[in-house]
Write a protein that holds these residues in place. Structure first.
Motif, mmCIF file in Angstrom:
data_model
loop_
_atom_site.group_PDB
_atom_site.id
_atom_site.type_symbol
_atom_site.label_atom_id
_atom_site.label_comp_id
_atom_site.label_asym_id
_atom_site.label_seq_id
_atom_site.Cartn_x
_atom_site.Cartn_y
_atom_site.Cartn_z
ATOM 1 N N ILE A 20 0.665 -1.029 0.141
ATOM 2 C CA ILE A 20 -0.310 0.098 -0.283
ATOM 3 C C ILE A 20 0.848 1.468 0.013
ATOM 4 C CG2 ILE A 20 -1.360 1.005 1.225
ATOM 5 C CD1 ILE A 20 -2.916 -1.230 2.588
ATOM 6 N N SER A 21 1.541 1.226 0.656
ATOM 7 C CA SER A 21 2.774 2.109 0.687
ATOM 8 C C SER A 21 3.246 2.584 -0.002
ATOM 9 C CB SER A 21 3.980 2.495 2.139
ATOM 10 O OG SER A 21 3.233 2.305 3.290
ATOM 11 N N GLU A 42 10.743 -4.405 -4.980
ATOM 12 C CA GLU A 42 9.865 -5.535 -4.566
ATOM 13 C C GLU A 42 11.369 -6.237 -4.205
ATOM 14 O OE1 GLU A 42 7.289 -5.383 -2.314
ATOM 15 O OE2 GLU A 42 8.183 -7.102 -2.110
ATOM 16 N N ARG A 43 10.922 -7.302 -3.029
ATOM 17 C CA ARG A 43 11.301 -8.733 -3.177
ATOM 18 C C ARG A 43 11.241 -9.404 -3.225
ATOM 19 N NH1 ARG A 43 12.829 -9.883 2.939
ATOM 20 N NH2 ARG A 43 12.625 -11.858 2.489
ATOM 21 N N GLY A 49 2.402 -6.849 -0.918
ATOM 22 C CA GLY A 49 3.251 -6.548 0.502
ATOM 23 C C GLY A 49 2.105 -8.166 1.586
ATOM 24 N N THR A 50 1.606 -7.145 2.676
ATOM 25 C CA THR A 50 1.300 -7.887 3.674
ATOM 26 C C THR A 50 -0.287 -8.600 3.055
ATOM 27 O OG1 THR A 50 1.616 -5.838 5.241
ATOM 28 C CG2 THR A 50 -0.468 -7.462 5.878
ATOM 29 N N TRP A 51 -0.536 -8.075 1.909
ATOM 30 C CA TRP A 51 -2.077 -9.021 1.349
ATOM 31 C C TRP A 51 -1.483 -9.590 0.596
ATOM 32 C CZ3 TRP A 51 -5.000 -7.988 5.208
ATOM 33 C CH2 TRP A 51 -5.153 -6.592 5.409
ATOM 34 N N SER A 61 -9.099 -7.442 6.316
ATOM 35 C CA SER A 61 -8.415 -6.461 7.006
ATOM 36 C C SER A 61 -9.456 -6.621 8.753
ATOM 37 C CB SER A 61 -9.288 -5.476 6.483
ATOM 38 O OG SER A 61 -10.369 -5.145 6.279
ATOM 39 N N ASP A 62 -9.243 -5.781 9.195
ATOM 40 C CA ASP A 62 -9.689 -5.961 10.540
ATOM 41 C C ASP A 62 -10.366 -4.281 10.919
ATOM 42 O OD1 ASP A 62 -6.769 -4.922 11.373
ATOM 43 O OD2 ASP A 62 -7.194 -6.112 13.495
ATOM 44 N N SER A 63 -9.656 -3.514 9.813
ATOM 45 C CA SER A 63 -10.451 -1.986 10.074
ATOM 46 C C SER A 63 -11.019 -1.788 8.675
ATOM 47 C CB SER A 63 -9.115 -1.194 10.107
ATOM 48 O OG SER A 63 -8.126 -0.629 8.973
ATOM 49 N N VAL A 110 16.786 -4.990 -1.838
ATOM 50 C CA VAL A 110 17.064 -4.380 -1.059
ATOM 51 C C VAL A 110 17.843 -4.637 0.895
ATOM 52 C CG1 VAL A 110 17.414 -1.097 -0.373
ATOM 53 C CG2 VAL A 110 15.618 -1.972 -2.152
ATOM 54 N N TYR A 149 9.647 -9.481 7.422
ATOM 55 C CA TYR A 149 9.169 -10.136 6.153
ATOM 56 C C TYR A 149 9.790 -12.337 6.380
ATOM 57 C CZ TYR A 149 5.889 -7.990 3.782
ATOM 58 O OH TYR A 149 4.919 -7.022 3.557
ATOM 59 N N GLY A 355 12.985 -2.058 6.943
ATOM 60 C CA GLY A 355 13.103 -3.575 6.178
ATOM 61 C C GLY A 355 14.006 -3.903 6.040
ATOM 62 N N TRP A 396 -4.434 2.131 8.835
ATOM 63 C CA TRP A 396 -2.979 2.236 7.907
ATOM 64 C C TRP A 396 -2.989 3.545 6.450
ATOM 65 C CZ3 TRP A 396 1.957 0.530 9.571
ATOM 66 C CH2 TRP A 396 2.492 0.552 8.746
HETATM 67 C C1 LIG Z 1 -2.220 -9.888 8.958
HETATM 68 C C2 LIG Z 1 -2.041 -8.707 9.124
HETATM 69 C C3 LIG Z 1 -4.014 -7.604 8.526
HETATM 70 C C4 LIG Z 1 -3.354 -6.158 8.956
HETATM 71 N N1 LIG Z 1 -4.625 -5.977 8.795
HETATM 72 C C5 LIG Z 1 -5.433 -4.570 8.827
HETATM 73 C C6 LIG Z 1 -5.518 -3.688 8.913
HETATM 74 O O1 LIG Z 1 -7.262 -4.393 8.489
HETATM 75 N N2 LIG Z 1 -5.916 -2.614 8.922
HETATM 76 C C7 LIG Z 1 -4.653 -1.711 8.936
HETATM 77 O O2 LIG Z 1 -5.158 -0.559 8.398
HETATM 78 N N3 LIG Z 1 -3.811 -2.307 8.921
HETATM 79 C C8 LIG Z 1 -3.529 -3.618 8.758
HETATM 80 N N4 LIG Z 1 -2.438 -4.669 8.841
HETATM 81 C C9 LIG Z 1 -1.218 -3.391 8.646
HETATM 82 C C10 LIG Z 1 -1.058 -3.909 6.973
HETATM 83 O O3 LIG Z 1 0.082 -4.630 7.037
HETATM 84 C C11 LIG Z 1 -1.004 -1.630 6.153
HETATM 85 O O4 LIG Z 1 -2.707 -2.106 6.282
HETATM 86 C C12 LIG Z 1 -0.235 -1.933 5.146
HETATM 87 O O5 LIG Z 1 -0.729 -3.595 4.691
HETATM 88 C C13 LIG Z 1 1.073 -1.853 5.250
HETATM 89 O O6 LIG Z 1 1.347 -1.046 3.474
HETATM 90 P P1 LIG Z 1 2.405 -1.430 3.817
HETATM 91 O O7 LIG Z 1 2.939 -1.323 2.047
HETATM 92 O O8 LIG Z 1 2.928 -0.275 4.376
HETATM 93 O O9 LIG Z 1 3.948 -2.026 4.125
HETATM 94 P P2 LIG Z 1 3.660 -4.039 3.535
HETATM 95 O O10 LIG Z 1 2.534 -3.814 3.470
HETATM 96 O O11 LIG Z 1 4.348 -4.678 5.205
HETATM 97 O O12 LIG Z 1 4.477 -3.976 2.087
HETATM 98 C C14 LIG Z 1 5.900 -3.652 2.298
HETATM 99 C C15 LIG Z 1 6.456 -3.943 1.029
HETATM 100 O O13 LIG Z 1 7.850 -3.632 1.297
HETATM 101 C C16 LIG Z 1 8.891 -5.114 0.535
HETATM 102 N N5 LIG Z 1 10.300 -4.588 1.535
HETATM 103 C C17 LIG Z 1 10.039 -4.786 2.592
HETATM 104 N N6 LIG Z 1 11.511 -4.918 2.818
HETATM 105 C C18 LIG Z 1 11.781 -4.332 1.308
HETATM 106 C C19 LIG Z 1 13.031 -4.716 1.208
HETATM 107 N N7 LIG Z 1 14.653 -4.706 2.465
HETATM 108 N N8 LIG Z 1 13.840 -4.759 -0.132
HETATM 109 C C20 LIG Z 1 12.141 -4.707 -1.472
HETATM 110 N N9 LIG Z 1 11.545 -5.129 -0.765
HETATM 111 C C21 LIG Z 1 10.913 -4.888 0.625
HETATM 112 C C22 LIG Z 1 8.223 -6.248 0.948
HETATM 113 O O14 LIG Z 1 8.273 -7.753 0.616
HETATM 114 C C23 LIG Z 1 6.229 -5.636 0.860
HETATM 115 O O15 LIG Z 1 6.062 -6.335 -0.603
HETATM 116 C C24 LIG Z 1 -2.661 -5.743 8.889
HETATM 117 C C25 LIG Z 1 -0.888 -6.152 9.290
HETATM 118 C C26 LIG Z 1 -1.082 -7.616 8.916
HETATM 119 C C27 LIG Z 1 0.388 -8.507 9.287
#
Ligand SMILES: Cc1cc2nc3c(=O)[nH]c(=O)nc-3n(C[C@H](O)[C@H](O)[C@H](O)COP(=O)(O)OP(=O)(O)OC[C@H]3O[C@@H](n4cnc5c(N)ncnc54)[C@H](O)[C@@H]3O)c2cc1C
Length: 494
Positions: A20-21, A42-43, A49-51, A61-63, A110, A149, A355, A396
């Motif tokens: 998402i981010s 992306e690794r 990511g999480t999903w 999702s729990d929000s 990375v 991860y 990360g 998030w």
């Molecule tokens: C089971 C679960 C359920 C969740 N439910 C909710 C919810 O309902 N509502 C909510 O708001 N949040 C929830 N969260 C939090 C959730 O992580 C966020 O919603 C959101 O998906 C985070 O997005 P992100 O892109 O920041 O991180 P992530 O989804 O963690 O994605 C990070 C990405 O970066 C990549 N990455 C990391 N390190 C490296 C590296 N060194 N090199 C290359 N790539 C890398 C990973 O492979 C991944 O694809 C939940 C988390 C979990 C674990």
């Protein structure tokens, strides 16, 4: 803003992570700064990511999904909480629609990012399909999430190797795990256990949730009549915007009530349990936590599904401590025994900043946890680096999107002034610290120093308050506590 191209991997912005981010950052940066070049590293092999990582049955999702989705790409499903697979598909479709997926390099892990102050560029080193690859960018954006991860958290359970059945961590759910008619024990009572258990209970012989102590569970309906109505009568984007703000407000109000009137919220949550659990069920033994609501994350059980599964005898809750594992299951401290074919350790995550990437400035490694966070998305005295973390008490994306927009705004300001670096600087009085995540979640308590520090006043104060941040964002001044500069233009020698 452009970095002088040297090879194919020179870009303006290196984004780490295609969740998402990272996807949201790509959208916002180019929306405000058309023509900005970027790459997403992306690794994993897929977007999400999480999903993409979490594949356990019932992952959702729990929000509210209407606040977890992007504000510019309305969620079209009906339910207020969404399945993990649907979120992954939504992220893929959105990335494709806006051409973001063309910028992603998958299987690219990375390892390090080094800032060179003689050229004002980041050199990012990654492992791609086993080979080292280097990228240069003026900016680096960490959309890398907040946990490790590679490994979830599993406590050292005595005798775990004696167990003859299967032990599974939800972070690495085996695709082919057959649990039909099996006895399952799920250790843990967090959000993962709550979403997993009702789903397992549909096919397993019996699911037992083993918890050391209870968690607050809040039940809401999966569907909203108002959401349906607004979508029928209003244009898609207008309806989405209203639904999003309404759901953010609802989540905010529940959090606010929990903090200000905990006794009322405890009573309310207990009423939900009493109403949905079988008559005579010992609600206080299993669903009356020792802490106040929202000291730890409040778990959502849509349509009270966990209580329904308990009522139908498909799931049960045991509140006890593990003494040790034996070959047939778990021996409890109380002397009881839980028979199991499969044990699921829903025992949590390991918190990790940036990360796991080693960050250095002119070759000298910096520790993110030694730095204060600026406006929740930059690090003290670290130039041109952004990191994206969402709220612990709301969706998030509510903050991730603000972070992406703030990044885009800073880049635009720098471009218009010809600056090549910007870093937040803490001048004057020493700043007292507080934890960036003031939530009593296991993964935060186990690693209190994994994240950068929060100060106690703006712009160094990390808040878990979407509405206050949204107001601040409207009046945001990019120059506040920010040092700007230009790399010296190299003189051409003969
Ligand atoms: C089971 C679960 C359920 C969740 N439910 C909710 C919810 O309902 N509502 C909510 O708001 N949040 C929830 N969260 C939090 C959730 O992580 C966020 O919603 C959101 O998906 C985070 O997005 P992100 O892109 O920041 O991180 P992530 O989804 O963690 O994605 C990070 C990405 O970066 C990549 N990455 C990391 N390190 C490296 C590296 N060194 N090199 C290359 N790539 C890398 C990973 O492979 C991944 O694809 C939940 C988390 C979990 C674990």
């Amino acid at each position: 803003m452009s970095v002088t191209p040297q090879d194919a991997t020179d870009v303006d912005v290196v984004i780490i992570g295609a969740g998402i981010s990272g996807l949201g950052a790509a959208y916002r940066i180019t929306e405000r700064n058309p023509g900005t070049s970027y790459v997403i590293l992306e690794r994993r092999a897929q977007i999400g990511g999480t999903w993409d990582l979490f594949r356990y049955p019932g992952v959702r999702s729990d929000s509210s999904i209407f606040t977890l989705c992007f504000p510019y790409e309305p969620w079209t499903g009906k339910e207020t909480v969404a399945d993990g697979g649907d979120i992954r598909e939504y992220l893929k479709t959105t990335a494709h629609k806006y051409g973001i997926d063309e910028h992603i390099e998958f299987n690219t892990h990375v390892r390090s990012a080094d800032w060179d102050s003689s050229t004002d560029t980041w050199t990012v080193t990654a492992e791609q399909d086993g080979a080292e690859k280097t990228y240069r960018g003026r900016f680096v954006f960490f959309g890398s999430g907040y946990y490790n991860y590679d490994e979830g958290y599993t406590p050292d359970f005595p005798g775990i190797n004696e167990f003859a059945g299967t032990v599974v961590h939800p972070q690495h759910w085996p695709e082919d795990l057959d649990y039909r008619d099996k006895k399952m024990v799920v250790i843990g009572s967090g959000a993962t256990a709550m979403s997993l258990i009702p789903s397992l209970a549909e096919t397993a012989a019996k699911v037992t949730m083993l918890q050391r102590s209870p968690t607050y569970l809040f039940s809401g309906s999966k569907y909203s009549a108002l959401t349906d109505l607004l979508r029928k009568v209003l244009p898609r984007r207008v309806a989405h915007s209203i639904i999003r703000q309404r759901n953010a407000l609802l989540e905010g109000v529940i959090w606010f009530l929990a903090r200000t009137t905990p006794r009322f919220v405890k009573w309310w949550i207990r009423q939900i349990a009493v109403r949905n659990l079988p008559k005579g069920y010992d609600v206080d033994a299993h669903f009356k936590p020792r802490y106040n609501p929202w000291d730890q994350r409040l778990c959502l059980i849509p349509d009270a599904d966990l209580y329904v599964a308990i009522g139908e005898g498909r799931a049960e809750v045991v509140t006890d401590h593990i003494d040790h594992f034996d070959s047939t299951g778990i021996v409890l401290k109380s002397g009881g025994h839980l028979d199991a074919d499969v044990i699921v350790t829903a025992t949590g995550l390991q918190l990790q900043a940036l990360g796991g990437v080693t960050v250095s400035i002119d070759g000298a490694e910096i520790k993110p946890q030694d730095r204060f966070v600026y406006k929740a998305h930059m690090l003290e005295d670290v130039p041109n680096l952004f990191w994206c973390v969402g709220y612990t008490n709301a969706s998030w994306t509510l903050r991730a999107d603000m972070t992406a927009r703030a990044t885009a705004k800073l880049l635009a300001h720098m471009k218009s002034h010809g600056y090549t670096h910007a870093y937040p600087h803490l001048d004057g009085e020493p700043m007292p610290e507080k934890p960036a995540w003031d939530i009593q979640a296991g993964y935060v308590l186990r690693a209190p120093h994994a994240l950068p520090k929060s100060g106690i006043k703006r712009p160094w104060n990390v808040r878990q308050n979407y509405f206050a941040d949204a107001i601040d964002y409207r009046f945001d001044r990019v120059k506040e506590a920010m040092v700007f500069g230009r790399v010296p233009v190299p003189t051409n020698r003969r």
